[in-house]
Every structure is written in structure tokens, then in C-alpha cells.
Design an enzyme around this catalytic site. Structure first.
Site, PDB file in Angstrom:
ATOM      1  N   LYS A 169       1.518  -1.139   0.218  1.00 12.29           N
ATOM      2  CA  LYS A 169       0.456  -0.306   0.006  1.00 12.29           C
ATOM      3  C   LYS A 169       0.961   1.379   0.325  1.00 12.29           C
ATOM      4  O   LYS A 169       1.555   0.783   0.815  1.00 12.29           O
ATOM      5  CB  LYS A 169      -1.227   0.218   1.208  1.00 12.29           C
ATOM      6  CG  LYS A 169      -1.883  -1.420   1.201  1.00 12.29           C
ATOM      7  CD  LYS A 169      -2.845  -0.998   2.696  1.00 12.29           C
ATOM      8  CE  LYS A 169      -1.715  -1.054   3.782  1.00 12.29           C
ATOM      9  NZ  LYS A 169      -2.818  -2.010   4.969  1.00 12.29           N
ATOM     10  N   THR A 202      -6.638  10.880   7.555  1.00  8.53           N
ATOM     11  CA  THR A 202      -6.402   9.153   6.746  1.00  8.53           C
ATOM     12  C   THR A 202      -6.314   8.018   7.900  1.00  8.53           C
ATOM     13  O   THR A 202      -6.555   6.969   7.480  1.00  8.53           O
ATOM     14  CB  THR A 202      -5.305   9.040   6.208  1.00  8.53           C
ATOM     15  OG1 THR A 202      -3.808   9.530   7.012  1.00  8.53           O
ATOM     16  CG2 THR A 202      -4.755  10.220   5.074  1.00  8.53           C
ATOM     17  N   GLY A 204      -7.802   4.894   9.859  1.00  9.42           N
ATOM     18  CA  GLY A 204      -8.170   4.161   9.689  1.00  9.42           C
ATOM     19  C   GLY A 204      -7.893   3.581   7.747  1.00  9.42           C
ATOM     20  O   GLY A 204      -9.035   2.391   7.545  1.00  9.42           O
ATOM     21  N   THR A 205      -7.731   3.850   7.210  1.00 12.90           N
ATOM     22  CA  THR A 205      -7.527   3.566   5.720  1.00 12.90           C
ATOM     23  C   THR A 205      -7.107   1.991   5.696  1.00 12.90           C
ATOM     24  O   THR A 205      -7.379   1.325   4.628  1.00 12.90           O
ATOM     25  CB  THR A 205      -5.707   4.273   4.946  1.00 12.90           C
ATOM     26  OG1 THR A 205      -5.156   4.606   5.472  1.00 12.90           O
ATOM     27  CG2 THR A 205      -7.038   5.128   4.725  1.00 12.90           C
ATOM     28  N   GLY A 206      -5.830   1.817   6.319  1.00 16.49           N
ATOM     29  CA  GLY A 206      -5.443   0.175   6.256  1.00 16.49           C
ATOM     30  C   GLY A 206      -6.043  -0.908   6.010  1.00 16.49           C
ATOM     31  O   GLY A 206      -6.379  -1.890   6.082  1.00 16.49           O
ATOM     32  N   CYS A 207      -6.807  -0.748   7.710  1.00 12.89           N
ATOM     33  CA  CYS A 207      -7.764  -1.820   8.176  1.00 12.89           C
ATOM     34  C   CYS A 207      -9.045  -1.536   7.694  1.00 12.89           C
ATOM     35  O   CYS A 207      -9.540  -2.638   7.192  1.00 12.89           O
ATOM     36  CB  CYS A 207      -8.443  -0.863   9.499  1.00 12.89           C
ATOM     37  SG  CYS A 207      -7.002  -0.257  10.626  1.00 12.89           S
TER      38      CYS A 207
HETATM   39  N1  LIG Z   1      -4.545  10.004   0.612  1.00 12.21           N
HETATM   40  C1  LIG Z   1      -4.768   9.230  -0.094  1.00 12.21           C
HETATM   41  N2  LIG Z   1      -4.918   9.757  -1.357  1.00 12.21           N
HETATM   42  C2  LIG Z   1      -5.559   8.324  -2.136  1.00 12.21           C
HETATM   43  N3  LIG Z   1      -5.626   6.944  -1.619  1.00 12.21           N
HETATM   44  C3  LIG Z   1      -4.711   6.854  -0.658  1.00 12.21           C
HETATM   45  C4  LIG Z   1      -4.085   8.062  -0.063  1.00 12.21           C
HETATM   46  N4  LIG Z   1      -3.423   7.476   1.545  1.00 12.21           N
HETATM   47  C5  LIG Z   1      -3.577   6.056   1.228  1.00 12.21           C
HETATM   48  N5  LIG Z   1      -5.006   6.065   0.617  1.00 12.21           N
HETATM   49  C6  LIG Z   1      -4.740   4.189  -0.009  1.00 12.21           C
HETATM   50  O1  LIG Z   1      -5.435   4.127   1.133  1.00 12.21           O
HETATM   51  C7  LIG Z   1      -5.443   2.439   1.409  1.00 12.21           C
HETATM   52  C8  LIG Z   1      -3.853   2.288   2.479  1.00 12.21           C
HETATM   53  O2  LIG Z   1      -2.707   2.347   2.802  1.00 12.21           O
HETATM   54  P1  LIG Z   1      -1.777   3.041   3.811  1.00 12.21           P
HETATM   55  O3  LIG Z   1      -0.595   2.794   3.038  1.00 12.21           O
HETATM   56  O4  LIG Z   1      -2.630   4.412   3.704  1.00 12.21           O
HETATM   57  O5  LIG Z   1      -2.091   2.252   4.936  1.00 12.21           O
HETATM   58  P2  LIG Z   1      -2.080   1.792   6.150  1.00 12.21           P
HETATM   59  O6  LIG Z   1      -0.913   2.750   6.978  1.00 12.21           O
HETATM   60  O7  LIG Z   1      -1.985  -0.137   6.988  1.00 12.21           O
HETATM   61  O8  LIG Z   1      -3.380   2.629   7.289  1.00 12.21           O
HETATM   62  P3  LIG Z   1      -2.944   3.104   8.528  1.00 12.21           P
HETATM   63  O9  LIG Z   1      -2.311   2.112   9.505  1.00 12.21           O
HETATM   64  O10 LIG Z   1      -3.966   4.632   8.885  1.00 12.21           O
HETATM   65  O11 LIG Z   1      -3.977   2.431   8.976  1.00 12.21           O
HETATM   66  C9  LIG Z   1      -4.292   2.159   0.015  1.00 12.21           C
HETATM   67  O12 LIG Z   1      -4.781   1.731  -0.722  1.00 12.21           O
HETATM   68  C10 LIG Z   1      -3.793   3.123  -0.051  1.00 12.21           C
HETATM   69  O13 LIG Z   1      -3.374   3.985  -0.764  1.00 12.21           O
HETATM   70  C1  LIG Z   2      -6.651  -0.945  16.934  1.00 12.77           C
HETATM   71  C2  LIG Z   2      -5.489  -0.679  15.543  1.00 12.77           C
HETATM   72  N1  LIG Z   2      -5.166  -1.883  14.272  1.00 12.77           N
HETATM   73  C3  LIG Z   2      -4.296  -1.022  13.308  1.00 12.77           C
HETATM   74  C4  LIG Z   2      -4.565   0.174  13.955  1.00 12.77           C
HETATM   75  C5  LIG Z   2      -3.688   0.580  12.273  1.00 12.77           C
HETATM   76  O1  LIG Z   2      -3.571   1.571  11.837  1.00 12.77           O
HETATM   77  C6  LIG Z   2      -4.420   0.859  14.593  1.00 12.77           C
HETATM   78  N2  LIG Z   2      -3.699   2.244  14.696  1.00 12.77           N
HETATM   79  N3  LIG Z   2      -5.036   0.378  15.536  1.00 12.77           N
END
Ligand SMILES: Nc1ncnc2c1ncn2[C@@H]1O[C@H](COP(=O)(O)OP(=O)(O)OP(=O)(O)O)[C@@H](O)[C@H]1O
Ligand SMILES: Cc1ncc(CO)c(N)n1
Length: 261
Positions: A169, A202, A204-207
């Protein structure tokens, strides 16, 4: 099913996962691994569930319901990773999305150092899809990631750890690469790009992405389709992110409802 931690601020973890499942009209079940005291600014405390409590929650659901797909999120420590991997294997779980949560984008440490090997050795080999962010991919692939070519190389290296497919990601990258993810299944290498949303909110995007992938797998979509649709969902949720709290607010999971208000 989500196997993950609680975020008291409601933006990430179990709370984000269950909202994402609900949006996709699939019933969500949850195995709680830990409780984080967390808000839009960071994590102030983490309390782990015991491995036995994790196992009991998992078994209670599995012996009773047909679970179509599972995502793992914050597993916190080696014991919880070990029991999770053991139970997933014992119950023959196939549609497993492993979000190898180690560090959040704001730098919060979400996994013990001694658990990183367990993640690679025990969990990735049973993943249908592994979804590391930039920092997690750097740790798992043992390389620095700055460019699209680096993301592609890392996806191929992490694939060798045993996941059936890998999605790196791009949210932690700079510029337009923020909205670029790289998917590799041992055969096809795909670059997935949506518009980059200019927001600090942003959390929670990954979750949300991994939960949406699991929901799409539960709905019967093939791997790449499940990922592509989940990415579109996250992008729209980012457009409707909530500017609440003093730090990075959560993405807006129920954007069509917001629009109707
Ligand atoms: N500013 C943005 N615009 C468009 N897409 C984004 C943006 N930021 C993140 N994404 C998308 O969001 C999704 C999650 O990616 P990200 O790298 O943010 O995950 P993460 O670091 O595990 O997230 P978090 O730890 O905040 O929950 C991916 O599909 C990424 O491309
Ligand atoms: C509980 C929890 N799971 C995953 C993440 C990753 O964003 C977070 N910040 N908190």
C-alpha cells in the site's frame, strides 16, 4: 471475521472493520486481540488479550457459523500470532487477508519486535493476500522503499515469504504514489492507482482496505477484483473523511448516507 485490536477513537481496528463489513452488507464477527487507548493523535496504552481468550473467541464463532473470509489486523505479540496461525490452519481457513500491522503511518508501534519473525514465518504463508504498508513492507522485504520500482521489488520479495498474493500500500509514500498500490500474485504484477486525496484525515485507511478486501472475498469476488473494489471504496471513504479530533480523523465509511443527510 476480523481478528484485530480495538481503537477507542473508533477510526481503525475492529471498529473500522465492522463498519466496513456493514457497508458491504456482510455480517461481521470479531476476535479481539487487544485494547488500545487511542485517538486521532496516537496510542497511549495497549492491553493484550490472553492467547486463550483469542482462541476461545475464534472457536466460538467457527464452530457455529460459516465464516466466508477472515482478516487479521493488529495481533500485538508473538503468542497471539502463534495461536491465530494455529487456529487458522486447524480450521482450514482459506480466504485469509493478513494485514501485517506493525507500525501505523504516524509511527505508533503496534507489534512487539520479537513478533516480526512470527508474522513472516507463521502468518504470511497462510495468507491469500498480505497487505503491508510502506513501513511494514520495508521490514518484511528488508529493503528501503522510495519509488514505484522499489514497491514492485518489495512485493516480489514478500511474495517469497509464502503469501498467495501481496499488496503493497502506498499511503506512506510521497506525492501521487500515496494513491498507488502494487499487487503481485507470483505471475501478474499490477499497479493500482486511484486519485490522491489531499487530506490529513487518513486514520484507519489500512484497516478499512483489508476489511473491504475480506468482505469482497466473502461475496465471492476473485482476488484482484476484491482488491480493486476495496481500493475504490477506501478512496471514496477518504474523500468523505471526518475532520474530528485534534489529529488525523477517520475515513468516512458510510459516505452515501452522509450525502443523503
Ligand atoms: N491520500 C490518499 N489518497 C488516496 N489513497 C490513499 C491516500 N492515503 C492512503 N491511500 C490508500 O489507502 C489504502 C491504505 O494504505 P495505507 O498505506 O494508508 O495503509 P496503512 O498505513 O496500513 O493505514 P493505517 O495504518 O493509517 O490504517 C491504500 O489503498 C492507499 O493507496
Ligand atoms: C487497533 C488498531 N489497529 C490497527 C491500526 C493501524 O492503523 C491502529 N492504529 N489501531
Amino acid at each position: 471475521m476480523t481478528i484485530a485490536g480495538s481503537d477507542s477513537g473508533g477510526g481503525a481496528g475492529i471498529q473500522a472493520d465492522l463498519r466496513t463489513f456493514a457497508f458491504h452488507c456482510v455480517h461481521g464477527t470479531s476476535v479481539l486481540t487487544c485494547i488500545t487507548a487511542q485517538n486521532t493523535q496516537g496510542v497511549t496504552r495497549v492491553d493484550a488479550m490472553s492467547a486463550q481468550a483469542v482462541a476461545a473467541q475464534f472457536e466460538a464463532v467457527m464452530v457455529d457459523m460459516r465464516v466466508s473470509a477472515i482478516k487479521t489486523g493488529m495481533l500485538l505479540n508473538q503468542e497471539i500470532i502463534q495461536i491465530t496461525a494455529k487456529k487458522l490452519v486447524a480450521f482450514g481457513c482459506g480466504n485469509v487477508v493478513v494485514d501485517p500491522v506493525m507500525v501505523s503511518r504516524v509511527g505508533a508501534k503496534l507489534l512487539d519486535d520479537d513478533a516480526i519473525h512470527a508474522m513472516g514465518d507463521l502468518l504470511l504463508p497462510i495468507a491469500a493476500i498480505a497487505t503491508p504498508n510502506r513501513y511494514e513492507a520495508q521490514i518484511l522485504a528488508e529493503m528501503e522503499i522510495h519509488t514505484l520500482a522499489d514497491m514492485q521489488a518489495a512485493a516480489q520479495k514478500i511474495y517469497k515469504l509464502g503469501a498467495r498474493s501481496v499488496l503493497i500500500k502506498g499511503g506512506g509514500m510521497t506525492g501521487d504514489l500515496k494513491a498507488v498500490d502494487v499487487w503481485f500474485d507470483g505471475d501478474r504484477l499490477e499497479t493500482l492507482q486511484t486519485e490522491a486525496i489531499d487530506t490529513i484525515h487518513t486514520h484507519g485507511t489500512g484497516c478499512t482496505l483489508s476489511a473491504a478486501i475480506a468482505a469482497n472475498l466473502a461475496l465471492g469476488k476473485p482476488n484482484l477484483q476484491a482488491v480493486q473494489d476495496a481500493k475504490v471504496y477506501v478512496t471514496t471513504a477518504l474523500k468523505y473523511a471526518l475532520a474530528i479530533g485534534k489529529g488525523q480523523g477517520p475515513v468516512g465509511h458510510f459516505f452515501p448516507l452522509q450525502r443523503l443527510r
